[in-house]
Design a protein around this motif. Structure first.
Motif, PDB file in Angstrom:
ATOM      1  N   GLU A   1       0.941  -1.323  -0.053  1.00  0.00           N
ATOM      2  CA  GLU A   1      -0.002  -0.220   0.024  1.00  0.00           C
ATOM      3  C   GLU A   1       0.812   1.150   0.059  1.00  0.00           C
ATOM      4  N   THR A   2       1.984   1.257   0.798  1.00  0.00           N
ATOM      5  CA  THR A   2       2.907   2.594   0.922  1.00  0.00           C
ATOM      6  C   THR A   2       3.683   2.732  -0.312  1.00  0.00           C
ATOM      7  N   LYS A   3       4.004   1.619  -1.025  1.00  0.00           N
ATOM      8  CA  LYS A   3       4.937   1.881  -2.247  1.00  0.00           C
ATOM      9  C   LYS A   3       4.356   1.358  -3.774  1.00  0.00           C
ATOM     10  N   TYR A   4       3.587   0.140  -3.677  1.00  0.00           N
ATOM     11  CA  TYR A   4       3.345  -0.297  -4.873  1.00  0.00           C
ATOM     12  C   TYR A   4       1.687  -0.069  -5.248  1.00  0.00           C
ATOM     13  N   GLY A   5       1.107   0.861  -4.630  1.00  0.00           N
ATOM     14  CA  GLY A   5      -0.267   1.247  -5.269  1.00  0.00           C
ATOM     15  C   GLY A   5      -1.462   0.436  -4.929  1.00  0.00           C
ATOM     16  N   LEU A   6      -1.516  -0.387  -3.734  1.00  0.00           N
ATOM     17  CA  LEU A   6      -2.564  -1.281  -3.489  1.00  0.00           C
ATOM     18  C   LEU A   6      -3.507  -0.246  -2.667  1.00  0.00           C
ATOM     19  N   ARG A   7      -4.957  -0.618  -2.887  1.00  0.00           N
ATOM     20  CA  ARG A   7      -5.974   0.543  -2.176  1.00  0.00           C
ATOM     21  C   ARG A   7      -6.739  -0.792  -1.929  1.00  0.00           C
ATOM     22  N   GLN A   8      -7.213  -0.734  -0.562  1.00  0.00           N
ATOM     23  CA  GLN A   8      -8.439  -1.516  -0.194  1.00  0.00           C
ATOM     24  C   GLN A   8      -9.009  -0.741   0.821  1.00  0.00           C
ATOM     25  N   ARG A   9     -10.520  -1.103   0.712  1.00  0.00           N
ATOM     26  CA  ARG A   9     -11.289  -0.504   1.536  1.00  0.00           C
ATOM     27  C   ARG A   9     -12.240  -1.487   2.351  1.00  0.00           C
ATOM     28  N   ARG A  10     -12.568  -1.343   3.515  1.00  0.00           N
ATOM     29  CA  ARG A  10     -13.667  -2.278   3.991  1.00  0.00           C
ATOM     30  C   ARG A  10     -14.959  -1.918   3.818  1.00  0.00           C
ATOM     31  N   ILE A  11     -15.678  -3.164   3.642  1.00  0.00           N
ATOM     32  CA  ILE A  11     -17.026  -3.278   3.242  1.00  0.00           C
ATOM     33  C   ILE A  11     -17.680  -3.503   4.686  1.00  0.00           C
ATOM     34  N   ASP A  12     -18.691  -2.611   5.151  1.00  0.00           N
ATOM     35  CA  ASP A  12     -19.357  -2.458   6.471  1.00  0.00           C
ATOM     36  C   ASP A  12     -20.624  -1.895   6.292  1.00  0.00           C
ATOM     37  N   PRO A  13     -21.649  -2.843   6.664  1.00  0.00           N
ATOM     38  CA  PRO A  13     -21.480  -4.400   6.568  1.00  0.00           C
ATOM     39  C   PRO A  13     -21.153  -5.088   5.385  1.00  0.00           C
ATOM     40  N   CYS A  14     -20.484  -6.389   5.810  1.00  0.00           N
ATOM     41  CA  CYS A  14     -20.221  -7.011   4.447  1.00  0.00           C
ATOM     42  C   CYS A  14     -21.177  -8.153   3.860  1.00  0.00           C
ATOM     43  N   HIS A  15     -22.062  -8.472   4.772  1.00  0.00           N
ATOM     44  CA  HIS A  15     -23.178  -9.200   4.384  1.00  0.00           C
ATOM     45  C   HIS A  15     -24.481  -8.764   5.028  1.00  0.00           C
ATOM     46  N   VAL A  16     -25.465  -9.130   4.103  1.00  0.00           N
ATOM     47  CA  VAL A  16     -26.923  -8.477   4.787  1.00  0.00           C
ATOM     48  C   VAL A  16     -27.688  -9.943   4.396  1.00  0.00           C
ATOM     49  N   GLN A  17     -28.563 -10.098   5.405  1.00  0.00           N
ATOM     50  CA  GLN A  17     -29.391 -11.286   5.027  1.00  0.00           C
ATOM     51  C   GLN A  17     -30.954 -10.707   4.982  1.00  0.00           C
ATOM     52  N   LEU A  18     -31.638 -10.768   4.016  1.00  0.00           N
ATOM     53  CA  LEU A  18     -32.770 -10.607   3.541  1.00  0.00           C
ATOM     54  C   LEU A  18     -33.720 -11.311   3.956  1.00  0.00           C
ATOM     55  N   SER A  19     -35.069 -10.695   4.128  1.00  0.00           N
ATOM     56  CA  SER A  19     -36.195 -11.413   4.302  1.00  0.00           C
ATOM     57  C   SER A  19     -36.833 -11.903   2.939  1.00  0.00           C
ATOM     58  N   GLN A  20     -37.319 -13.028   2.688  1.00  0.00           N
ATOM     59  CA  GLN A  20     -37.901 -13.320   1.411  1.00  0.00           C
ATOM     60  C   GLN A  20     -39.575 -12.892   1.492  1.00  0.00           C
ATOM     61  N   ASP A  21     -40.293 -12.878   2.581  1.00  0.00           N
ATOM     62  CA  ASP A  21     -41.770 -12.719   2.365  1.00  0.00           C
ATOM     63  C   ASP A  21     -41.697 -11.239   2.720  1.00  0.00           C
ATOM     64  N   GLY A  22     -41.079 -10.508   3.750  1.00  0.00           N
ATOM     65  CA  GLY A  22     -41.000  -9.083   3.744  1.00  0.00           C
ATOM     66  C   GLY A  22     -39.814  -8.213   3.389  1.00  0.00           C
ATOM     67  N   ASP A  23     -39.668  -7.069   4.220  1.00  0.00           N
ATOM     68  CA  ASP A  23     -38.780  -6.124   3.714  1.00  0.00           C
ATOM     69  C   ASP A  23     -37.630  -6.010   4.461  1.00  0.00           C
ATOM     70  N   GLU A  24     -37.719  -6.858   5.517  1.00  0.00           N
ATOM     71  CA  GLU A  24     -36.680  -6.607   6.885  1.00  0.00           C
ATOM     72  C   GLU A  24     -35.398  -7.016   6.323  1.00  0.00           C
ATOM     73  N   SER A  25     -34.207  -7.111   7.003  1.00  0.00           N
ATOM     74  CA  SER A  25     -33.003  -7.279   6.596  1.00  0.00           C
ATOM     75  C   SER A  25     -32.236  -7.341   8.033  1.00  0.00           C
ATOM     76  N   ILE A  26     -30.971  -8.114   7.959  1.00  0.00           N
ATOM     77  CA  ILE A  26     -29.958  -8.014   9.386  1.00  0.00           C
ATOM     78  C   ILE A  26     -28.773  -7.857   8.493  1.00  0.00           C
ATOM     79  N   GLY A  27     -27.914  -6.557   8.938  1.00  0.00           N
ATOM     80  CA  GLY A  27     -26.498  -6.457   8.681  1.00  0.00           C
ATOM     81  C   GLY A  27     -25.681  -7.048   9.382  1.00  0.00           C
ATOM     82  N   MET A  28     -24.460  -7.738   8.914  1.00  0.00           N
ATOM     83  CA  MET A  28     -23.467  -8.406   9.758  1.00  0.00           C
ATOM     84  C   MET A  28     -22.205  -7.253   9.504  1.00  0.00           C
TER      85      MET A  28
END
Length: 537
Positions: A88-115
């Protein structure tokens, strides 16, 4: 330099050949080159990167860049590789955190849970479904966090001959967290299904930790070890690379070249050359031979290396039998990947609106979304073992351009979907199953990402036969070795082969089929290079 036109003279005085330019092979080559060894990486495909390659979806959508296989740097931040190689400091790699990374969706409703990276944020969302489950989530998080703190030092060293420092850190962690060890042992020896059903009452919460982790049969003892992934999610977090996953191998190649190494692509290795009982080089398709003074490090399927690239009769009987029985297709399930180029933007509007109304954060275009229920995930495994295509393809979907819009024309998207719950041998055969599963994924995804069917330009499915052909992975196994708990640590890929060295002097194993794990990790490459350097010197 990635160059297919070099003359044979350019490959004289090579110290080490690294076979395979996946990220583990490139990581290993960087450490070897930094140690002063003239290193050449030889790659079969025209593009370096292996399962971390990012390429255009040509010819139908040449301006849509797709991550051919992996997207998440799931374990990379648990290693010191980025710092040690100055990526990252010398060879140009850039990474960013995904937060929440995963989200569980409800099939029947509109609800969800973020991990979330912070387990307390996840628990707050779980409270909507069950206060009991929210408390259980925190208990599970604490148990897994302690397990990771104890075991992490051993991930960054040779599993057969761990460094004294790693052993001391592990012993110190075990002492500090001794009161948690009974809970850790109970969790890790339980079945995946039993652990989830014992801890949680809500199907939504159970589903969060099931369909994305299909390592072993869900009801078999020891299968709950896969939830250790939660520790990676909640410690350093899960990241992605700017410019696509392929930005990672590109940074590694810059590092390698800076230390005098090189990469040759479009050169499929057909045999490891043995001279005077030692690994002395490689023979490339067409007959060209390249020699290395110190040895060869292989960074692709160990089963392929040991069974197909060595002269017949070289391995002793016991080792030959062990190599033959490295499991790559014994679970009944397999991986399936689908990339779709789109001529517009997609969004899970219904579930996004529900979160906004509750004041809950999270751009649902960015994380992976999963919507199969817990019971559907359990049944999917059973269907796959019978060779049947499940009623729903349980997996993870993501809009990759939400993270990096430059990977498609302005206003366009690319969509990535992965499932580990498709049959390894579908009864109808892969020629039919490939299209049927692709259609099912697209149809199911359209229930959540509005417009995906109408906006499709092109699709690229990767079924097990395609994965085997593209990435030279036996049986299309993205893990290179089936992820049974007995095939980790010193048992990866087998107990007599788990220390990177092989019975053939000068030949070393690396890649996803070696300790500690598959995924975008880099630790197998680093550990194998350290072992090779020690032996070569």
């Amino acid at each position: 330099m990635q160059d297919q036109q070099n003359s044979p003279a350019d490959y004289k005085d090579i110290d080490v050949i690294v076979a395979g330019a996946g990220h583990n092979g490139l990581v290993a080559s960087c450490y070897l080159a930094k140690a002063g060894l003239k290193t050449l990486v030889v790659e079969a495909h025209e593009t370096a990167g292996g399962m971390t390659a990012t390429n255009p979806m040509a010819p139908e959508a040449p301006d849509h860049m797709i991550n051919e296989a992996s997207i998440h740097a799931s374990l990379f931040r648990l290693s010191p590789i980025a710092q040690e190689l100055e990526l990252e400091t010398k060879y140009g790699l850039r990474q960013r955190r995904i937060d929440p990374c995963h989200v569980q969706l409800s099939q029947d409703g509109d609800e969800s849970i973020g991990m979330w990276n912070d387990p307390r944020r996840t628990a707050e969302e779980i409270k909507y479904f069950s206060k009991k489950d929210a408390a259980a989530w925190m208990d599970l998080s604490n148990t897994i966090d302690r397990a990771m703190k104890i075991g992490l030092p051993l991930m960054n060293t040779n599993a057969h001959r761990p460094s004294p420092a790693a052993v001391l850190r592990t012993m110190g962690g075990a002492i500090r967290h001794a009161r948690h060890i009974p809970a850790i042992v109970k969790l890790m020896t339980n079945s995946h299904a039993a652990a989830l059903e014992e801890m949680f009452e809500s199907d939504m919460v159970r589903a969060c930790l099931l369909t994305g982790l299909p390592f072993m049969e869900f009801r078999s003892d020891l299968s709950s070890f896969c939830m250790i992934y939660l520790a990676a999610l909640q410690s350093q977090g899960i990241t992605m690379f700017e410019g696509g996953t392929g930005a990672f191998p590109k940074a590694l190649i810059r590092c390698l070249e800076d230390h005098g190494g090189s990469v040759r692509t479009g050169a499929k290795i057909e045999e490891i050359i043995i001279k005077d009982g030692r690994a002395a080089g490689v023979r490339i398709a067409g007959g060209e031979e390249i020699f290395a003074k110190k040895g060869v490090v292989t960074a692709f399927s160990p089963k392929m290396v040991l069974n197909h690239l060595l002269p017949e009769g070289l391995l002793d009987h016991k080792t030959a039998v062990t190599a033959k029985h490295i499991p790559t297709a014994s679970r009944g399930i397999a991986d399936f990947k689908l990339n779709i180029a789109l001529k517009g933007r997609i969004e899970p509007r219904r579930h996004s609106e529900w979160r906004r109304k509750r004041g809950w954060d999270a751009d649902l275009r960015l994380p992976t979304l999963q919507w199969a229920t817990y019971e559907q995930g359990i049944k999917a495994y059973e269907d796959c073992q019978r060779g049947e295509i499940p009623e729903i393809i349980a997996g993870l979907g993501q809009v990759t351009t939400a993270f990096d819009p430059s990977m498609a024309p302005e206003g366009h998207d690319t969509y990535w979907f992965w499932s580990g719950l498709v049959p390894f041998k579908p009864n109808i055969g892969w020629e039919k199953a490939r299209d049927q599963i692709s259609d099912m994924i697209t149809k199911d995804s359209a229930k959540y990402y509005e417009g995906i069917e109408e906006l499709e330009i092109a699709r690229r499915p990767l079924a097990p036969p395609d994965i085997e052909k593209r990435f030279h992975a036996i049986d299309g196994s993205v893990y290179h070795v089936d992820p049974y708990v007995t095939r980790f640590g010193p048992g990866r890929p087998a107990f007599s082969l788990g220390g990177y060295k092989t019975p053939v002097p000068g030949l070393f194993l690396s890649g996803s089929g070696t300790h500690p794990s598959a995924g975008i990790c880099g630790m197998p490459g680093r550990n194998s290079a350290m072992t090779a350097i020690k032996n070569m010197k």
